[in-house]
Design a protein around this motif. Sequence first.
Motif, short mmCIF file in Angstrom:
data_model
loop_
_atom_site.label_atom_id
_atom_site.label_comp_id
_atom_site.label_asym_id
_atom_site.label_seq_id
_atom_site.Cartn_x
_atom_site.Cartn_y
_atom_site.Cartn_z
N GLY A 20 14.63 -12.76 -8.75
CA GLY A 20 15.04 -14.26 -9.20
C GLY A 20 15.72 -14.13 -10.08
O GLY A 20 15.94 -13.04 -11.04
N PRO A 21 16.14 -15.33 -10.60
CA PRO A 21 17.17 -15.41 -11.84
C PRO A 21 16.09 -14.94 -13.12
O PRO A 21 14.92 -15.08 -13.24
N SER A 22 16.78 -14.38 -13.95
CA SER A 22 16.24 -14.06 -15.29
C SER A 22 15.62 -15.29 -16.14
O SER A 22 16.41 -16.51 -16.00
N GLY A 23 14.97 -15.46 -16.88
CA GLY A 23 14.27 -16.71 -17.26
C GLY A 23 13.08 -17.10 -16.30
O GLY A 23 12.53 -18.30 -16.92
N THR A 24 13.07 -16.96 -15.10
CA THR A 24 11.99 -17.38 -14.02
C THR A 24 10.85 -17.22 -14.66
O THR A 24 10.14 -16.35 -15.14
N PRO A 25 9.81 -18.38 -14.83
CA PRO A 25 8.56 -18.56 -15.38
C PRO A 25 7.64 -17.69 -14.40
O PRO A 25 7.65 -17.67 -13.22
N VAL A 26 6.51 -17.13 -15.20
CA VAL A 26 5.54 -16.36 -14.73
C VAL A 26 4.30 -17.03 -15.08
O VAL A 26 4.03 -17.15 -16.26
N TYR A 27 3.37 -17.30 -14.11
CA TYR A 27 2.02 -17.80 -14.23
C TYR A 27 0.99 -17.07 -14.05
O TYR A 27 0.95 -15.98 -13.38
N ASN A 28 -0.28 -17.19 -14.76
CA ASN A 28 -1.47 -16.25 -14.56
C ASN A 28 -2.17 -17.21 -13.21
O ASN A 28 -2.39 -18.28 -13.21
N PHE A 29 -2.35 -16.45 -12.33
CA PHE A 29 -3.14 -16.78 -10.94
C PHE A 29 -4.67 -17.29 -11.23
O PHE A 29 -5.26 -17.68 -10.32
N TYR A 30 -5.31 -16.70 -12.38
CA TYR A 30 -6.51 -16.75 -12.22
C TYR A 30 -6.89 -16.41 -13.88
O TYR A 30 -6.32 -15.93 -14.58
N ASP A 31 -8.20 -17.00 -14.27
CA ASP A 31 -8.48 -17.04 -15.73
C ASP A 31 -8.54 -15.23 -15.93
O ASP A 31 -8.94 -14.51 -15.45
N ALA A 32 -7.68 -14.83 -17.18
CA ALA A 32 -7.91 -13.40 -17.55
C ALA A 32 -7.88 -13.28 -19.02
O ALA A 32 -7.65 -14.24 -19.64
N ARG A 33 -8.09 -12.00 -19.49
CA ARG A 33 -7.64 -11.63 -20.91
C ARG A 33 -6.53 -10.49 -20.78
O ARG A 33 -6.51 -9.92 -19.84
N VAL A 34 -5.97 -10.42 -22.00
CA VAL A 34 -5.00 -9.44 -22.05
C VAL A 34 -5.52 -8.08 -22.12
O VAL A 34 -6.25 -7.85 -23.12
N HIS A 35 -5.20 -7.19 -21.19
CA HIS A 35 -5.75 -5.83 -21.35
C HIS A 35 -4.92 -5.19 -22.33
O HIS A 35 -5.43 -4.47 -23.23
N SER A 36 -3.80 -5.16 -22.02
CA SER A 36 -2.64 -4.57 -22.83
C SER A 36 -1.48 -4.86 -22.59
O SER A 36 -0.90 -5.70 -21.51
N PHE A 37 -0.46 -4.35 -23.47
CA PHE A 37 1.06 -4.74 -23.12
C PHE A 37 2.23 -3.80 -23.94
O PHE A 37 1.44 -3.04 -24.93
N ALA A 38 3.14 -3.55 -23.54
CA ALA A 38 4.03 -2.70 -24.39
C ALA A 38 5.47 -2.98 -23.82
O ALA A 38 5.76 -3.59 -22.91
N ASN A 39 6.31 -2.28 -24.69
CA ASN A 39 7.85 -2.58 -24.11
C ASN A 39 8.13 -1.13 -23.69
O ASN A 39 8.25 -0.23 -24.50
N ASN A 40 7.98 -0.79 -22.29
CA ASN A 40 8.46 0.47 -21.84
C ASN A 40 9.91 0.56 -21.70
O ASN A 40 10.22 0.53 -20.49
N TYR A 41 10.76 0.67 -22.81
CA TYR A 41 12.09 0.81 -22.56
C TYR A 41 12.62 2.14 -22.40
O TYR A 41 13.05 2.59 -23.22
N HIS A 42 13.14 2.44 -21.01
CA HIS A 42 13.53 3.62 -20.77
C HIS A 42 14.29 3.30 -19.53
O HIS A 42 13.86 2.36 -18.86
N PHE A 43 15.64 3.60 -19.24
CA PHE A 43 16.31 3.29 -18.03
C PHE A 43 15.64 3.47 -16.75
O PHE A 43 15.14 4.50 -16.48
N GLY A 44 15.28 2.47 -16.22
CA GLY A 44 14.58 2.48 -14.81
C GLY A 44 13.17 2.22 -14.84
O GLY A 44 12.45 2.06 -13.76
N ASP A 45 12.52 2.14 -16.24
CA ASP A 45 11.11 1.80 -16.34
C ASP A 45 11.05 0.23 -16.54
O ASP A 45 11.78 -0.64 -15.95
N TYR A 46 9.65 -0.33 -16.94
CA TYR A 46 9.40 -1.62 -16.60
C TYR A 46 10.26 -2.35 -17.83
O TYR A 46 10.06 -4.01 -17.68
N GLY A 47 10.60 -1.88 -19.08
CA GLY A 47 10.75 -2.87 -19.72
C GLY A 47 9.61 -3.32 -20.44
O GLY A 47 8.38 -2.94 -20.61
N ALA A 48 9.56 -4.59 -20.91
CA ALA A 48 8.32 -5.67 -21.25
C ALA A 48 7.42 -5.69 -20.31
O ALA A 48 7.67 -6.18 -19.18
#
Length: 235
Positions: free
Chosen positions: A101-129
Amino acid sequence: MKPFEQIIYSNTPAIGKVVDFDPTKDKLLPLDFTSNNKELTDEILDDTDLFSNFINQKLKDSGACYGIGGYDEHRTIYSRSTHFDTEEEPRRLHLGVDIWGPSGTPVYNFYDARVHSFANNYHFGDYGATIILAYEIDGLTFNALYGHLSAASLKGLEPGQFISKGAKFAEFGIQKENGGWPPHLHFQIIQNMYGLKGDYQGVCKFSEREKYLNNCPDPNVILKATFENEHSTRF
């Protein structure tokens, strides 16, 4: 039915949205990125702008708000990046669901959670943020990986931070910050992170299919569970 599916279906009324979606008026377009899709030429796959235009045109022509699909799909599109190549066997089997879908589309949390981890995986073809949230539902613990997000989605996050159900915590990223892909969300369930943080492969070798699918159950169980509530306007 597997334990993950049983838990999610038994808690259907408590499962919230991942993206805005009203099944009474919105439409999804299943997208096939296997070798069966002869429209996806090498020329399109080699140019992210052409790839984005291809998807956008498909959505427009069908009147759909999102493209959807990909779990357990053996995809040819990963040939566009050496990120998925290995000496003995390339990685081609997709372990999550993509919501295009369009860039800027909001992403919501479907159930209470805690942040496990995060990263900027920036390589061509990877996840990015990338953001990984940890969940517990009726004693079942698992993680959800949200990939191809905007770089701004990572601001202010801390490991262990509580994210409430229904909270908007991220957005689809543009191609310059999402690993070089047309805007979309990669949504993947991971039962055991095996000590990894901020990353977990979303595409595996076909020879390792059974091992990875056992650890990464079908995310459609969560997405489809919302439709089983007759008052649901979620996806």
